[in-house]
Design an enzyme around this catalytic site. Structure first.
Site, mmCIF file in Angstrom:
data_model
loop_
_atom_site.group_PDB
_atom_site.id
_atom_site.type_symbol
_atom_site.label_atom_id
_atom_site.label_comp_id
_atom_site.label_asym_id
_atom_site.label_seq_id
_atom_site.Cartn_x
_atom_site.Cartn_y
_atom_site.Cartn_z
ATOM 1 N N ASP A 206 0.832 -1.203 0.000
ATOM 2 C CA ASP A 206 0.000 0.000 0.000
ATOM 3 C C ASP A 206 0.862 1.247 0.000
ATOM 4 O O ASP A 206 2.017 1.231 0.441
ATOM 5 C CB ASP A 206 -0.880 0.035 1.257
ATOM 6 C CG ASP A 206 -2.148 -0.775 1.086
ATOM 7 O OD1 ASP A 206 -2.440 -1.187 -0.043
ATOM 8 O OD2 ASP A 206 -2.850 -0.989 2.096
ATOM 9 N N LYS A 228 -3.648 3.072 -3.034
ATOM 10 C CA LYS A 228 -5.010 3.604 -3.134
ATOM 11 C C LYS A 228 -4.929 5.099 -2.835
ATOM 12 O O LYS A 228 -5.253 5.546 -1.740
ATOM 13 C CB LYS A 228 -5.929 2.893 -2.152
ATOM 14 C CG LYS A 228 -6.125 1.413 -2.465
ATOM 15 C CD LYS A 228 -7.074 0.789 -1.477
ATOM 16 C CE LYS A 228 -7.303 -0.673 -1.799
ATOM 17 N NZ LYS A 228 -8.219 -1.317 -0.844
#
Length: 417
Positions: A206, A228
């Site tokens: 991430d 994200k």
């Protein structure tokens, strides 16, 4: 680790002969129930030794070991004959005469004996010991225990983080692990998380994970960007799940490196469920959640005696007036403790309005901590009434943790990071 002599201790010029003692089911006698015993007893218990403690008193921690049956405690001073049938003795009383007498008995009975007060009079020395994944590291440097500990720590840390290559003789079993990387500072990942990362063939990372750790990975490791980024490109959750499944079925060791903790607004359970549906087991490695670590790094305690007896963590990615919201903002406004909001920078204006509308004091102090625990950490203070404008004028951007409550004003002016 041990050296034996006939009647006299060996000169310091002779090095100790290292050996691992297998004490499971064998009698060990510990003389003295003070701090030395408190430190040494857990390892002897873990070794499976049948331990007899002889001491008129003991520390509270040692007392608990006796109460729970981990050791047998004879509440008196040492007497000649106490070392009968012992394989190993630890002499650590505050009485030099008793220590000398016990040491002499150990010499007569050929019992390996460690003395805390006089290493030269002992027949065995205790090394600086550490363990990592089934490997025991024991270091002796003669009369320099600090150096022993430093060398021990360096080796154990190297084994844990993979900087010391020590491949096992048996084939490594592939694994899938959901690893919480902590709030951003690479030093705040857990030891287990860092070790699994060092063993990975594939890392799905991430944006909010500890990115600096990726530079330490060997060249053969495939790194998949699962960033994200708000309002930017992203990797759909289904694609992340498919990537985990694909690489796991190919027999690779896979680490899903996530920011914070996998199960605190990290969608970790969705990934675990997707793997389980395909018959793939996974290991969950908890991480330090940004909900408590980032406020702490900024000098804000989420609880404080006489100020806040509870704290509540809320996701702010959905505004209070959004029909998808699952948060009871009216109830939160009535709480007297601390409110921590994650992923709420762009919605904080509406969140503040909702809290005020439900009775929260507009002057309630508030802090936004941007990029907490990293070199770019920044703290901006406001109140519920002023936060919407403050975020605009101060250009606060995610990731940021928002702390609401009187604890905001309780911390010291400066903390060393």
């Amino acid at each position: 680790m041990a050296e034996h002599a006939d009647h006299t201790a060996q000169p310091a010029t002779h090095p100790a002969y290292p050996v691992g003692l297998r004490l499971a089911g064998r009698r060990v006698v510990v003389l003295g129930g003070g701090q030395v015993a408190q430190r040494r007893l857990p390892a002897l218990i873990a070794a499976g030794a049948e331990i007899t403690l002889i001491s008129p008193s003991a520390t509270p921690s040692v007392d608990v070991m006796a109460e729970t049956g981990e050791i047998t405690w004879i509440k008196r001073r040492y007497e000649d004959g106490d070392l009968a049938d012992a394989w190993y003795a630890l002499v650590a009383t505050t009485d030099p005469a008793a220590n000398a007498a016990a040491s002499a008995e150990a010499e007569r009975t050929r019992t390996w004996c460690v003395r805390s007060d006089d290493a030269e009079a002992a027949t065995a020395w205790t090394p600086a010991t550490g363990r990592s994944e089934g490997v025991t590291v024991a270091v002796l440097t003669g009369h320099d225990p600090r150096r022993s500990a430093a060398v021990r720590d360096a080796i154990v840390e190297g084994l844990r983080d993979g900087s010391i290559a020590a491949p096992a003789r048996r084939a490594r079993t592939p694994f899938v692990a959901l690893v919480g990387g902590g709030p951003g500072d690479p030093d705040l990942i857990t030891v287990r998380g860092r070790r699994l990362l060092a063993e990975a063939d594939v890392v799905i990372a991430d944006r909010l994970g500890p990115r600096d750790l990726l530079d330490e990975l060997p060249p053969h490791v495939e790194v998949i960007d699962a960033a994200k980024i708000p309002y930017g490109r992203f990797m759909a959750q289904e694609a992340i799940n498919n990537a985990l499944i694909e690489h796991a079925k190919a027999g690779r060791s896979v680490v899903r490196l996530k920011g914070g903790d996998p199960f605190v607004f990290g969608r970790g359970m969705e990934e675990a469920q997707a793997l389980a549906a395909e018959g793939i087991a996974c290991t969950v490695v908890p991480g330090i959640s940004s909900s408590i670590s980032v406020p702490g790094a900024a000098g804000i305690p989420v609880t404080h005696r006489g100020v806040a007896h509870e704290f509540t963590v809320v996701s702010g990615h959905v505004a209070p007036d959004d029909p998808r919201s699952l948060v009871d903002w009216a109830s939160l406004a009535k709480l007297t403790g601390t409110l921590v909001i994650l992923m709420g920078v762009d919605k904080i204006g509406k969140i503040a309005e909702a809290l005020i509308a439900h009775g929260k004091n507009p002057e309630t102090p508030l802090a936004l901590v941007q990029e907490g625990t990293t070199a770019s950490q920044r703290r901006v203070d406001a109140t519920l009434a002023t936060v919407a404008e403050t975020v605009k004028t101060q250009e606060v951007r995610p990731p940021a943790v928002i702390v609401i409550g009187d604890v905001v004003t309780e911390g010291p002016d400066r903390l060393v990071r």
